[in-house]
Design an enzyme around this catalytic site. Structure first.
Site, PDB file in Angstrom:
ATOM      1  N   LYS A 155       0.618  -1.423  -0.019  1.00 31.67           N
ATOM      2  CA  LYS A 155      -0.100  -0.021  -0.130  1.00 31.67           C
ATOM      3  C   LYS A 155       1.126   1.201  -0.246  1.00 31.67           C
ATOM      4  O   LYS A 155       1.839   1.153   0.255  1.00 31.67           O
ATOM      5  CB  LYS A 155      -0.944   0.021   1.020  1.00 31.67           C
ATOM      6  CG  LYS A 155      -2.112  -0.997   1.384  1.00 31.67           C
ATOM      7  CD  LYS A 155      -3.458  -0.637   2.179  1.00 31.67           C
ATOM      8  CE  LYS A 155      -3.612  -2.042   2.416  1.00 31.67           C
ATOM      9  NZ  LYS A 155      -4.593  -2.107   3.215  1.00 31.67           N
ATOM     10  N   HIS A 158       2.260   7.147   2.299  1.00 28.96           N
ATOM     11  CA  HIS A 158       1.196   7.881   2.720  1.00 28.96           C
ATOM     12  C   HIS A 158       1.916   9.244   3.971  1.00 28.96           C
ATOM     13  O   HIS A 158       2.915   8.531   4.273  1.00 28.96           O
ATOM     14  CB  HIS A 158      -0.287   8.415   3.002  1.00 28.96           C
ATOM     15  CG  HIS A 158      -0.308   7.080   3.915  1.00 28.96           C
ATOM     16  ND1 HIS A 158      -0.304   7.842   5.509  1.00 28.96           N
ATOM     17  CD2 HIS A 158      -0.850   6.301   4.351  1.00 28.96           C
ATOM     18  CE1 HIS A 158      -1.000   6.836   6.253  1.00 28.96           C
ATOM     19  NE2 HIS A 158      -1.477   5.947   5.793  1.00 28.96           N
ATOM     20  N   HIS A 161       2.827   8.509   6.944  1.00 29.71           N
ATOM     21  CA  HIS A 161       4.090   7.098   7.655  1.00 29.71           C
ATOM     22  C   HIS A 161       5.231   8.188   7.699  1.00 29.71           C
ATOM     23  O   HIS A 161       6.288   7.744   7.727  1.00 29.71           O
ATOM     24  CB  HIS A 161       3.996   6.059   6.382  1.00 29.71           C
ATOM     25  CG  HIS A 161       3.122   5.180   6.705  1.00 29.71           C
ATOM     26  ND1 HIS A 161       2.332   4.798   5.778  1.00 29.71           N
ATOM     27  CD2 HIS A 161       2.313   4.795   7.737  1.00 29.71           C
ATOM     28  CE1 HIS A 161       0.759   3.914   6.134  1.00 29.71           C
ATOM     29  NE2 HIS A 161       1.064   3.628   6.952  1.00 29.71           N
TER      30      HIS A 161
HETATM   31  N1  ARG Z   1       0.283   0.176   9.196  1.00 33.44           N
HETATM   32  C1  ARG Z   1      -0.879   0.702  10.525  1.00 33.44           C
HETATM   33  C2  ARG Z   1      -1.171   1.884   9.517  1.00 33.44           C
HETATM   34  O1  ARG Z   1      -0.169   2.424   8.390  1.00 33.44           O
HETATM   35  C3  ARG Z   1       0.125   2.229  11.340  1.00 33.44           C
HETATM   36  C4  ARG Z   1       0.527   0.981  12.409  1.00 33.44           C
HETATM   37  C5  ARG Z   1       0.758   1.686  14.174  1.00 33.44           C
HETATM   38  N2  ARG Z   1       1.274   1.094  14.989  1.00 33.44           N
HETATM   39  C6  ARG Z   1       0.144   0.239  15.296  1.00 33.44           C
HETATM   40  N3  ARG Z   1       0.847  -0.602  16.730  1.00 33.44           N
HETATM   41  N4  ARG Z   1      -0.961  -0.009  15.729  1.00 33.44           N
HETATM   42  O2  ARG Z   1      -2.098   2.312   9.680  1.00 33.44           O
END
Ligand code: ARG
Length: 641
Positions: A155, A158, A161
């Site tokens: 994905k 964005h 991130h």
């Molecule tokens: N991968 C998730 C996203 O892109 C963010 C993860 C954040 N960390 C967690 N421990 N939930 O939305």
């Protein structure tokens, strides 16, 4: 203790008596703390108030005009007229070595540090400790996990991130400087039905060669294509009034594939692992451009089935679960947390969900690292999720849930490249670099002097993105503004880089060995001159007038500069309390602005050698602090630009 001995020795050289050490202070690393200890000792003698009340009440000042430290008398629990006491304490306070001015301001006392002391002491401290200036052993080797960036494989990477990466990288560096044992962790979105979809797509559209060459882009392309197919398939069936055969459609195949992954099917896992490994390999390179190196690439896939079972059992034991048509959920309303709503923890087909994995992951990390603190750098869109997760963890009986911190942040508006709205980290960095190169080329003469323009454009471009991101309080949204962030005027990354390269060029031109700078005579009279020296010169009235004006401005600017320099270590500590990169960014702009204004009146080249060396020592210390601050933020300072 060796530091403490050398502090005492240095102070003795300057005829200063070290003040009593207050517990929890770090005078040998932080000059502001040294002065705090002095004020605490003297004010306690004057007022009879216990030291333990005075020290923590001495506040940080945002602006130089208000002093270096501020004391609100109401915090000392004194009886009587506080306004009058402020006046009395200010009058009786022993001025000299550390403090040279105390100003009563209503119920407040403003303390000003002694410039002569700072100029000499702080400059030498910086030049001796170099890249370690600013650090102090506050964290006492405690362990902290910083989880940040955490993109989803296949994905887009964005803006959320990007911000998590930048802010998390900074917070990791900061805690390292403050004596914590830091574990940098990336929690990838690397599990779930989308990998089934991706596998089906890869069979149809995948290319091994492209996967090797550009895994992130290729997986994303495949994912987009197969998703389109899936939608088309559904629409077609609907138009015909048919239902899809669950065994024989993309969605069904994807489900079956993911089920295989969950059941340990080797073929399925092999392909998934290939996607994951190649993506990580690429991430490593991209993060390196931002000076980030992870200790752990964790991810949703890494949470063990055992801990997931444990989570589910505990939730049941603690009566936190409600069943709804075969699915399990936590209804926070029943648990006295009305605002947190409901959250699904297990689907009716038995598969687990985002929050359940987070609960399991936290428990496993506690077991593995026994951390004292764990920071999650996640966008504020996930505030609710994080609150639910932290609260559930606590209610499950994990006392350490209080050691979890959510560092949240606002959105980036208008971030897209010319290609479209999808942005990967590498694309952003490449686009910024290209723009920066264009800007550099507009000054042909300067451009010709830069050794490796590509490299410089890359570093300066990255600093533009980073400073734009960390400039305001992290909770604010901001607009991604290409032209604004790349401009070298105003408070931007390129401006900081420019200041750094300018300081480097001053050092290059003067060409004095470091050892000589350490021996510099850093008395105020030597750096700025004095009225007495001027009088000896037998100047005409007009000349005298002019020179004494200059002297006044030199003294004033040098004073402001060294006061800012002295506050760097305390600024780090402050930033670690509010988890705010903007605290450091604001500091660096304050420092660079004051440097440029001071440099205008304190020239280096063309002065007699002793003065030149003294001024150069001062500016070299400024350069070192700027360097330390930029690296702390994750930026690589350039030598020339
Ligand atoms: N991968 C998730 C996203 O892109 C963010 C993860 C954040 N960390 C967690 N421990 N939930 O939305």
């Amino acid at each position: 203790t060796r530091k403490m001995e050398s502090l005492t020795a240095n102070l003795k050289k300057m005829d200063l008596v070290p003040p009593q050490n207050i517990e929890g202070s770090f005078p040998e690393f932080n000059t502001v703390d040294l002065c705090r200890n002095y004020i605490t000792e003297k004010l306690s003698e004057l007022s009879g108030v216990d030291k333990s009340l005075i020290y923590p009440a001495l506040e940080w000042c945002q602006v130089l005009e208000k002093g270096d430290l501020l004391l609100p008398l109401p915090r000392l629990r004194l009886k009587g007229n506080l306004d009058e006491m402020a006046i009395e304490f200010a009058e009786k306070f022993p001025l000299g070595g550390y403090i040279d001015r105390v100003v009563p301001q209503g119920k407040f006392l403003q303390f000003y540090f002694n410039t002569k002391f700072l100029l000499n002491y702080v400059t030498k401290d910086v030049l001796t400790r170099t890249s370690e200036f600013g650090s102090s052993p506050l964290g006492n080797n405690k362990t902290i996990i910083v989880e940040f960036s955490s993109p989803n494989i296949a994905k887009p990477f964005h803006a959320g991130h990007l911000r998590s990466t930048i802010i998390g990288g900074f917070l990791s560096n900061l805690h390292e400087k403050l004596g914590w044992n830091v574990v940098r962790m990336n929690y990838l979105g690397d599990w779930g039905k989308q990998f089934g979809v991706l596998a089906v797509g890869f069979r149809k559209y995948g290319s091994e060669a492209e996967l090797e060459a550009n895994p992130i882009q290729h997986l994303f392309d495949v994912y987009v294509k197969i998703n389109n197919d899936m939608t088309a398939e559904k629409e077609e069936a609907e138009a015909k009034g048919e239902t899809l055969d669950p065994e024989n459609c993309i969605d069904g195949e994807a489900r079956a594939f993911f089920k295989g992954m969950e059941n340990g099917d080797e073929e399925a896992l092999k392909l998934w692992k290939k996607f994951r490994d190649l993506s990580i390999e690429r991430y490593i390179g991209t993060y390196a451009r931002l000076n980030i190196k992870y200790d752990v690439y964790s991810g949703e896939s890494q949470v063990s089935n055992d801990v997931m079972k444990e989570v589910s059992n505990t939730l049941k034991e603690k009566n936190m679960i409600t069943e709804d048509r075969g699915a399990l959920l936590i209804d926070f309303k029943n648990l006295g947390q009305k605002k947190l709503g409901k959250v699904l923890v297990q689907k009716s087909d038995g598969t687990s969900l985002y929050i359940t994995r987070d609960l399991g992951a936290a428990i496993e990390r506690k077991e593995k690292y026994n951390f004292d603190k764990m920071i999650y750098v996640i966008a504020s869109q996930q505030d609710l999720h994080t609150k639910q997760f932290f609260t559930a963890l606590d209610m499950m009986g994990n006392k350490w849930a209080k050691d979890l911190v959510h560092v949240n942040f606002g959105m980036v508006l208008g971030m897209s490249t010319r290609k479209g709205t999808v942005v990967f980290l590498d694309d952003i960095l490449e686009a910024v670099k290209a723009k920066m190169l264009e800007i550099m080329q507009t000054n042909a003469e300067k451009f010709a002097q830069v050794e490796d323009p590509e490299k410089v454009a890359d570093l300066v471009g990255i600093s533009a993105v980073m400073i734009q991101d960390m400039q305001a309080k992290r909770i604010n949204n901001y607009e991604f503004g290409w032209d604004r962030m790349l401009s070298s005027e105003g408070d931007t990354g390129p401006y900081l880089q420019y200041a750094h390269s300018r300081l480097r060029s001053i050092q290059r031109n003067a060409n004095v060995p470091d050892e000589e700078l350490l021996e510099a005579n850093l008395s105020l009279d030597n750096v700025c001159g004095s009225l007495d020296k001027l009088k000896e010169q037998n100047l005409s009235d007009e000349e005298f007038e002019k020179k004494s004006k200059l002297l006044e401005s030199q003294l004033e600017k040098t004073q402001a500069l060294v006061r800012i320099m002295a506050s760097y270590p305390d600024t780090l500590r402050y930033a670690s309390k509010n988890y705010e990169p903007s605290t450091i960014v604001t500091y660096l702009f304050k420092l660079t602005h004051q440097f440029s204004s001071t440099y205008k009146v304190l020239r280096v080249i063309g002065e007699e050698r002793e003065i030149m060396i003294a001024r150069l020592a001062l500016f070299s210390a400024v350069r070192q602090i700027l360097h330390n601050g930029m690296t702390l933020l994750g930026i690589t300072p350039v030598e020339r630009m």
